[in-house]
Scaffold this motif. Structure first.
Motif, PDB file in Angstrom:
ATOM      1  N   GLN A  23      -3.489  -7.757  -7.582  1.00  0.00           N
ATOM      2  CA  GLN A  23      -2.310  -7.335  -6.840  1.00  0.00           C
ATOM      3  C   GLN A  23      -1.458  -8.536  -6.474  1.00  0.00           C
ATOM      4  O   GLN A  23      -1.987  -9.571  -6.052  1.00  0.00           O
ATOM      5  CB  GLN A  23      -2.712  -6.622  -5.543  1.00  0.00           C
ATOM      6  N   CYS A  51       0.603  -4.180  -9.395  1.00  0.00           N
ATOM      7  CA  CYS A  51      -0.833  -4.003  -9.573  1.00  0.00           C
ATOM      8  C   CYS A  51      -1.178  -3.978 -11.057  1.00  0.00           C
ATOM      9  O   CYS A  51      -0.537  -3.281 -11.851  1.00  0.00           O
ATOM     10  CB  CYS A  51      -1.292  -2.707  -8.914  1.00  0.00           C
ATOM     11  N   TRP A  77      -2.999   4.084  -5.305  1.00  0.00           N
ATOM     12  CA  TRP A  77      -2.350   3.240  -4.311  1.00  0.00           C
ATOM     13  C   TRP A  77      -2.722   3.804  -2.929  1.00  0.00           C
ATOM     14  O   TRP A  77      -2.560   5.000  -2.681  1.00  0.00           O
ATOM     15  CB  TRP A  77      -0.836   3.250  -4.457  1.00  0.00           C
ATOM     16  N   CYS A 127      -4.408  -1.400  -4.121  1.00  0.00           N
ATOM     17  CA  CYS A 127      -4.399  -0.757  -5.426  1.00  0.00           C
ATOM     18  C   CYS A 127      -5.847  -0.705  -5.905  1.00  0.00           C
ATOM     19  O   CYS A 127      -6.627  -1.636  -5.652  1.00  0.00           O
ATOM     20  CB  CYS A 127      -3.538  -1.559  -6.396  1.00  0.00           C
ATOM     21  N   THR A 176      -2.095  -6.237  -0.632  1.00  0.00           N
ATOM     22  CA  THR A 176      -0.874  -6.936  -0.232  1.00  0.00           C
ATOM     23  C   THR A 176      -0.637  -6.622   1.232  1.00  0.00           C
ATOM     24  O   THR A 176      -0.549  -5.448   1.614  1.00  0.00           O
ATOM     25  CB  THR A 176       0.341  -6.462  -1.054  1.00  0.00           C
TER      26      THR A 176
END
Lengths: 112, 113
Positions: free
Chosen positions: A6, A23, A34, A92, A107
């Protein structure tokens, strides 16, 4: 042995901006997820793809969140426009059907 | 409605102790169950899963879990915990027939020295 990748690891956005998270799933996996993770809500599903077809678009997240999977090795999550309440970790994950789910490192998004 | 319940938000033990993290589910169809670990600042990592056969399944780092159909449970155990086991543990249920993956709320395992 590449896992789920990611990028970026951290993102700071101003309210109203558009951001795109990226991703790369594990090679050969046909399921891609997600998630958004917060301490209060826990894991929330945003989108789910099977063999690049969108199976679940996250219900309440539909209006500002859009995930795409243009090919089997790359997916994006666009948030437009961002709001401070979107501050969270975005994860992800990918898997084979019924197999173990492999997660990226996430993230961390901060919206100011 | 399928649910996965992890009744303990936090579990605290001393290093070297045994530990059991509980997971109960409600679902009547064909499913498989799994456990994941999340260290602080990282994504979730797969520990083990069960779908049929021996109800006791072995995972990485000395973890095992036992499936009980009568109790609708899939508890995770470790005989002797190490400080590095400090993390949040998630139980998950996935249906055979479709994509649905249902997550528990997680249990934070705290290891005292």
């Amino acid at each position: 042995d590449a896992g789920v990748t990611q990028t970026p690891r951290h993102e700071v956005a101003e309210k109203g901006q558009t951001i795109i998270l990226k991703c790369e799933p594990v090679s050969g996996h046909n399921d891609l997820f997600w998630y958004r993770q917060t301490k209060i809500q826990g894991l929330e599903l945003l989108s789910y793809f099977r063999s690049k077809s969108l199976m679940e678009d996250g219900g309440a997240f539909k209006d500002r969140f859009k995930a795409e999977m243009l090919n089997s090795s790359f997916s994006t999550l666009k948030i437009q426009p961002t709001e401070p309440k979107d501050s969270a970790v975005y994860l992800c994950a990918s898997s084979l059907e019924q197999g173990a789910v492999f997660f990226g490192k996430g993230t961390r998004l901060t919206v100011v | 409605t399928q649910t996965v319940s992890q009744s303990d938000a936090h579990v605290t033990v001393f290093e070297g102790d045994s530990v059991e993290l509980r997971c109960n589910y409600s679902y009547g169809g064909s499913i498989y169950l799994s456990w994941y670990i999340q260290h602080h600042g990282h994504g979730l990592q797969f520990l083990l899963k069960y779908y049929s056969g021996n109800p006791v399944v072995q995972g990485v780092n000395g973890f095992e879990a036992e499936f009980s159909k009568s109790d609708s449970s899939f508890h995770l155990r470790k005989a002797s915990v190490h400080w590095s086991d400090s993390a949040v543990y998630f139980c998950a249920v996935r249906e055979y027939s479709n994509y649905q993956l249902i997550w528990g709320s997680g249990t934070k395992l705290i290891i005292k020295p």
